[in-house]
Write an enzyme that holds these catalytic residues in place. Sequence first.
Site, PDB file in Angstrom:
ATOM      1  N   GLU A  51       0.902  -1.155   0.000  1.00  0.00           N
ATOM      2  CA  GLU A  51       0.000   0.000   0.000  1.00  0.00           C
ATOM      3  C   GLU A  51       0.932   1.193   0.000  1.00  0.00           C
ATOM      4  O   GLU A  51       1.847   1.271   0.830  1.00  0.00           O
ATOM      5  CB  GLU A  51      -0.892   0.003   1.241  1.00  0.00           C
ATOM      6  N   THR A  84      11.520   3.037   0.554  1.00  0.00           N
ATOM      7  CA  THR A  84      11.289   4.445   0.225  1.00  0.00           C
ATOM      8  C   THR A  84      12.195   5.349   1.064  1.00  0.00           C
ATOM      9  O   THR A  84      12.649   4.939   2.142  1.00  0.00           O
ATOM     10  CB  THR A  84       9.812   4.797   0.506  1.00  0.00           C
ATOM     11  N   ASP A  85      12.404   6.567   0.591  1.00  0.00           N
ATOM     12  CA  ASP A  85      13.165   7.531   1.410  1.00  0.00           C
ATOM     13  C   ASP A  85      12.363   8.004   2.620  1.00  0.00           C
ATOM     14  O   ASP A  85      12.928   8.561   3.563  1.00  0.00           O
ATOM     15  CB  ASP A  85      13.610   8.734   0.549  1.00  0.00           C
ATOM     16  N   GLU A  86      11.048   7.761   2.594  1.00  0.00           N
ATOM     17  CA  GLU A  86      10.204   8.288   3.688  1.00  0.00           C
ATOM     18  C   GLU A  86      10.513   7.639   5.032  1.00  0.00           C
ATOM     19  O   GLU A  86      10.149   8.175   6.074  1.00  0.00           O
ATOM     20  CB  GLU A  86       8.715   8.112   3.363  1.00  0.00           C
ATOM     21  N   TYR A 112       2.107   4.978   6.704  1.00  0.00           N
ATOM     22  CA  TYR A 112       2.745   4.384   5.517  1.00  0.00           C
ATOM     23  C   TYR A 112       4.240   4.167   5.756  1.00  0.00           C
ATOM     24  O   TYR A 112       4.757   3.053   5.617  1.00  0.00           O
ATOM     25  CB  TYR A 112       2.525   5.280   4.281  1.00  0.00           C
ATOM     26  N   LYS A 139       6.476   0.694   6.118  1.00  0.00           N
ATOM     27  CA  LYS A 139       7.596   0.378   5.217  1.00  0.00           C
ATOM     28  C   LYS A 139       8.874   0.164   6.044  1.00  0.00           C
ATOM     29  O   LYS A 139       9.677  -0.729   5.750  1.00  0.00           O
ATOM     30  CB  LYS A 139       7.823   1.508   4.206  1.00  0.00           C
TER      31      LYS A 139
HETATM   32  P1  NAD Z   1       1.299   1.244  -6.297  1.00  0.00           P
HETATM   33  O1  NAD Z   1       0.380   1.530  -5.161  1.00  0.00           O
HETATM   34  O2  NAD Z   1       1.100   1.944  -7.594  1.00  0.00           O
HETATM   35  O3  NAD Z   1       1.288  -0.329  -6.631  1.00  0.00           O
HETATM   36  C1  NAD Z   1       1.301  -1.309  -5.638  1.00  0.00           C
HETATM   37  C2  NAD Z   1       0.963  -2.640  -6.301  1.00  0.00           C
HETATM   38  O4  NAD Z   1       1.027  -3.677  -5.307  1.00  0.00           O
HETATM   39  C3  NAD Z   1      -0.463  -2.706  -6.877  1.00  0.00           C
HETATM   40  O5  NAD Z   1      -0.418  -3.261  -8.181  1.00  0.00           O
HETATM   41  C4  NAD Z   1      -1.222  -3.604  -5.914  1.00  0.00           C
HETATM   42  O6  NAD Z   1      -2.265  -4.316  -6.534  1.00  0.00           O
HETATM   43  C5  NAD Z   1      -0.105  -4.530  -5.448  1.00  0.00           C
HETATM   44  N1  NAD Z   1      -0.359  -5.155  -4.137  1.00  0.00           N
HETATM   45  C6  NAD Z   1      -0.790  -4.544  -3.002  1.00  0.00           C
HETATM   46  N2  NAD Z   1      -0.873  -5.454  -2.005  1.00  0.00           N
HETATM   47  C7  NAD Z   1      -0.464  -6.650  -2.506  1.00  0.00           C
HETATM   48  C8  NAD Z   1      -0.296  -7.947  -1.971  1.00  0.00           C
HETATM   49  N3  NAD Z   1      -0.585  -8.212  -0.690  1.00  0.00           N
HETATM   50  N4  NAD Z   1       0.152  -8.943  -2.769  1.00  0.00           N
HETATM   51  C9  NAD Z   1       0.451  -8.692  -4.089  1.00  0.00           C
HETATM   52  N5  NAD Z   1       0.293  -7.471  -4.647  1.00  0.00           N
HETATM   53  C10 NAD Z   1      -0.143  -6.464  -3.870  1.00  0.00           C
HETATM   54  O7  NAD Z   1       2.764   1.497  -5.730  1.00  0.00           O
HETATM   55  P2  NAD Z   1       4.042   2.130  -6.453  1.00  0.00           P
HETATM   56  O8  NAD Z   1       3.947   3.594  -6.391  1.00  0.00           O
HETATM   57  O9  NAD Z   1       4.213   1.449  -7.762  1.00  0.00           O
HETATM   58  O10 NAD Z   1       5.178   1.672  -5.442  1.00  0.00           O
HETATM   59  C11 NAD Z   1       5.786   0.398  -5.564  1.00  0.00           C
HETATM   60  C12 NAD Z   1       6.761   0.208  -4.404  1.00  0.00           C
HETATM   61  O11 NAD Z   1       7.753   1.237  -4.448  1.00  0.00           O
HETATM   62  C13 NAD Z   1       6.113   0.306  -3.031  1.00  0.00           C
HETATM   63  O12 NAD Z   1       6.708  -0.658  -2.203  1.00  0.00           O
HETATM   64  C14 NAD Z   1       6.444   1.709  -2.559  1.00  0.00           C
HETATM   65  O13 NAD Z   1       6.539   1.757  -1.155  1.00  0.00           O
HETATM   66  C15 NAD Z   1       7.797   1.923  -3.208  1.00  0.00           C
HETATM   67  N6  NAD Z   1       8.157   3.317  -3.535  1.00  0.00           N
HETATM   68  C16 NAD Z   1       7.290   4.106  -4.249  1.00  0.00           C
HETATM   69  C17 NAD Z   1       7.683   5.405  -4.607  1.00  0.00           C
HETATM   70  C18 NAD Z   1       6.767   6.309  -5.418  1.00  0.00           C
HETATM   71  O14 NAD Z   1       7.093   7.475  -5.608  1.00  0.00           O
HETATM   72  N7  NAD Z   1       5.638   5.819  -5.935  1.00  0.00           N
HETATM   73  C19 NAD Z   1       8.937   5.881  -4.240  1.00  0.00           C
HETATM   74  C20 NAD Z   1       9.786   5.043  -3.504  1.00  0.00           C
HETATM   75  C21 NAD Z   1       9.389   3.778  -3.173  1.00  0.00           C
HETATM   76  O1  DAU Z   2       9.217   9.734  -1.200  1.00  0.00           O
HETATM   77  C1  DAU Z   2       8.753   8.528  -1.758  1.00  0.00           C
HETATM   78  C2  DAU Z   2       7.253   8.439  -1.573  1.00  0.00           C
HETATM   79  O2  DAU Z   2       6.661   9.367  -2.470  1.00  0.00           O
HETATM   80  C3  DAU Z   2       6.722   7.031  -1.802  1.00  0.00           C
HETATM   81  O3  DAU Z   2       7.261   6.162  -0.835  1.00  0.00           O
HETATM   82  C4  DAU Z   2       5.188   7.019  -1.730  1.00  0.00           C
HETATM   83  O4  DAU Z   2       4.694   5.722  -2.045  1.00  0.00           O
HETATM   84  C5  DAU Z   2       4.657   8.029  -2.723  1.00  0.00           C
HETATM   85  O5  DAU Z   2       3.251   8.081  -2.650  1.00  0.00           O
HETATM   86  C6  DAU Z   2       5.262   9.411  -2.470  1.00  0.00           C
HETATM   87  O6  DAU Z   2       4.780   9.963  -1.226  1.00  0.00           O
HETATM   88  P1  DAU Z   2       4.371  11.516  -1.088  1.00  0.00           P
HETATM   89  O7  DAU Z   2       3.448  11.672   0.055  1.00  0.00           O
HETATM   90  O8  DAU Z   2       5.578  12.381  -1.144  1.00  0.00           O
HETATM   91  O9  DAU Z   2       3.604  11.687  -2.509  1.00  0.00           O
HETATM   92  P2  DAU Z   2       2.227  12.426  -2.910  1.00  0.00           P
HETATM   93  O10 DAU Z   2       2.182  12.419  -4.401  1.00  0.00           O
HETATM   94  O11 DAU Z   2       1.069  11.894  -2.170  1.00  0.00           O
HETATM   95  O12 DAU Z   2       2.491  13.907  -2.415  1.00  0.00           O
HETATM   96  C7  DAU Z   2       3.615  14.650  -2.875  1.00  0.00           C
HETATM   97  C8  DAU Z   2       3.587  15.988  -2.173  1.00  0.00           C
HETATM   98  O13 DAU Z   2       2.462  16.742  -2.657  1.00  0.00           O
HETATM   99  C9  DAU Z   2       3.395  15.886  -0.677  1.00  0.00           C
HETATM  100  O14 DAU Z   2       4.130  16.934  -0.053  1.00  0.00           O
HETATM  101  C10 DAU Z   2       1.900  16.136  -0.469  1.00  0.00           C
HETATM  102  C11 DAU Z   2       1.549  17.079  -1.597  1.00  0.00           C
HETATM  103  N1  DAU Z   2       0.184  16.976  -2.152  1.00  0.00           N
HETATM  104  C12 DAU Z   2      -0.268  15.753  -2.519  1.00  0.00           C
HETATM  105  C13 DAU Z   2      -1.519  15.594  -3.066  1.00  0.00           C
HETATM  106  C14 DAU Z   2      -2.046  14.228  -3.453  1.00  0.00           C
HETATM  107  C15 DAU Z   2      -0.579  18.110  -2.353  1.00  0.00           C
HETATM  108  O15 DAU Z   2      -0.141  19.233  -2.028  1.00  0.00           O
HETATM  109  N2  DAU Z   2      -1.816  17.976  -2.887  1.00  0.00           N
HETATM  110  C16 DAU Z   2      -2.335  16.751  -3.252  1.00  0.00           C
HETATM  111  O16 DAU Z   2      -3.490  16.689  -3.725  1.00  0.00           O
END
Ligand code: NAD
Ligand code: DAU
Length: 354
Positions: free
Chosen positions: A82, A132-134, A158, A162
Site C-alpha cells: 500500500e 522508500t526515502d520516507e 505508511y 515500510k
Molecule cells: P502502487 O500503489 O502503484 O502499486 C502497488 C501494487 O502492489 C499494486 O499493483 C497492488 O495491486 C499490489 N499489491 C498490493 N498489495 C499486494 C499484496 N498483498 N500482494 C500482491 N500485490 C499487492 O505502488 P508504487 O507507487 O508502484 O510503489 C511500488 C513500491 O515502491 C512500493 O513498495 C512503494 O513503497 C515503493 N516506492 C514508491 C515510490 C513512489 O514514488 N511511488 C517511491 C519510492 C518507493
Molecule cells: O518519497 C517517496 C514516496 O513518495 C513514496 O514512498 C510514496 O509511495 C509516494 O506516494 C510518495 O509519497 P508523497 O506523500 O511524497 O507523494 P504524494 O504524491 O502523495 O504527495 C507529494 C507531495 O504533494 C506531498 O508533499 C503532499 C503534496 N500533495 C499531494 C496531493 C495528493 C498536495 O499538495 N496535494 C495533493 O493533492
Amino acid sequence: MILVTGGAGFIGSNFVLDWLAQSDEPILNLDKLTYAGNLENLCSLQNNPGHIFVQGDMGNDQLLGTLLVRHTPRAIVNFAAESHVDRSIHSPNDFVQTNIVSTFQLLETTRAYWNTLPTQAQKAFRFLHISTDEVYGSLDKDDPAFTEQHRYAPNSPYSASKAASDHLVRAAHHTYGLPTLTTHCSNNYGPYHFPEKLIPLMIVNALADKPLPVYGDGLQVRDWLYVKDHCSALRRVLHAGTPGQTYNIGGGNERTNIELVHTICTLLDKLHPKKDGQSYQTQIRFVTDRPGHDRRYAINAEKIERELGWKPAETFETGIRKTVQWYLDHSEWIEHVQTGSYRAWIEKHYTEPA
Ligand code: NAD
Ligand code: DAU
C-alpha cells in the site's frame, strides 16, 4: 526467470515493461490487484510468453509456495505495498496488513524455498526489497540529504509500515543469510502513475477543469525521479548489488510542491492551452494540510553511483515534459482509471488462475 510482486502497480508495471523490452528472461508477476493494480498498464504484453501474470496475495504462502516450486525464480523483486500516504492516514490497518504482515509472509515463504536450493543457486539468489526515502523522516531546509546511514524516523503510518518491512528484510539477511538487497528511492513520476498522487492528480484535474489542491503552504520539498530511471537503478542493484546492503536512489531534483504545480501548469498552457485563454494556474487552490506532513525529502545517491555506476538518464525538465505529454496522449487510460473500468480488464483479458 524472476518473480515480481506488485507488477501491475505504477513502478512495478514500468519495471516489467522495461525488463521485457531489454531482456529475454521471463517475469512471473504476482499482484493482488488492489485499486492500485491496473493490468491495462501491461496490455502490450498480452501475447508475450515472457510475462506470466498471477492474481494473488504475496502473503498467501500456499499460492506463493506452489509458484516458487513450479517456476524456480532466481530472484524476487518486491514492489507490492500500500503506497499512498493520505490513505494510510485514513486506513492504517491496510498498511500494517500488507506492508508488514504480508511482506513477512513473503519473506518466510521465500526463505523456505531458498533453503531447498542447491548451494550455488542459493548464493546466486536475490531478494530485492523496494523501500522508500520516507523511512528516514523529514529534513529541515538546510539539512544534508539522506545517506544510507541516516537514522530511521518514519512519521506516517505508511512510512512506519515500510520501515517495519525493511527491518524484517534486514533480519532475514542477518539471521538466516537470505541474500537481500534494499533500495530507498525518492518520489517517482512518469507513465501509469495513479491519479491520487500529486503529479498525475494535478494533470488530470487541470484537464478536467477541476481545482488543483495544494496542501498547506505548498512549500514542502520532494526530490523527483523519472520512474524509468528508478527501474534502471533497480536492474543495476539486482545485477551488481552486494547482499545485505541498502542503496539510496534519487536524481537530485528537489522542488517545492507549488513550484512543481506551476511547472505542470506552464507545460499544459503550452501543450494544451485552455479554451478560455487563461492559465491552468487559475485552478490552483490552497487546502488544509496533510496531518503530520513531512516537510522535505532529499536523497544522497552517491553510493549507487560510486559502487554500481548508476546515474539517471532524464533531467527533471525532460522527464516532466514526457510525463505531461504521456497523459495528454492517454486520455483513454485516464478515463478507465476514473470510471473504474480498468478493474474489468482482468475478467476480459486474463482468465488464467494461479
Ligand atoms: P502502487 O500503489 O502503484 O502499486 C502497488 C501494487 O502492489 C499494486 O499493483 C497492488 O495491486 C499490489 N499489491 C498490493 N498489495 C499486494 C499484496 N498483498 N500482494 C500482491 N500485490 C499487492 O505502488 P508504487 O507507487 O508502484 O510503489 C511500488 C513500491 O515502491 C512500493 O513498495 C512503494 O513503497 C515503493 N516506492 C514508491 C515510490 C513512489 O514514488 N511511488 C517511491 C519510492 C518507493
Ligand atoms: O518519497 C517517496 C514516496 O513518495 C513514496 O514512498 C510514496 O509511495 C509516494 O506516494 C510518495 O509519497 P508523497 O506523500 O511524497 O507523494 P504524494 O504524491 O502523495 O504527495 C507529494 C507531495 O504533494 C506531498 O508533499 C503532499 C503534496 N500533495 C499531494 C496531493 C495528493 C498536495 O499538495 N496535494 C495533493 O493533492
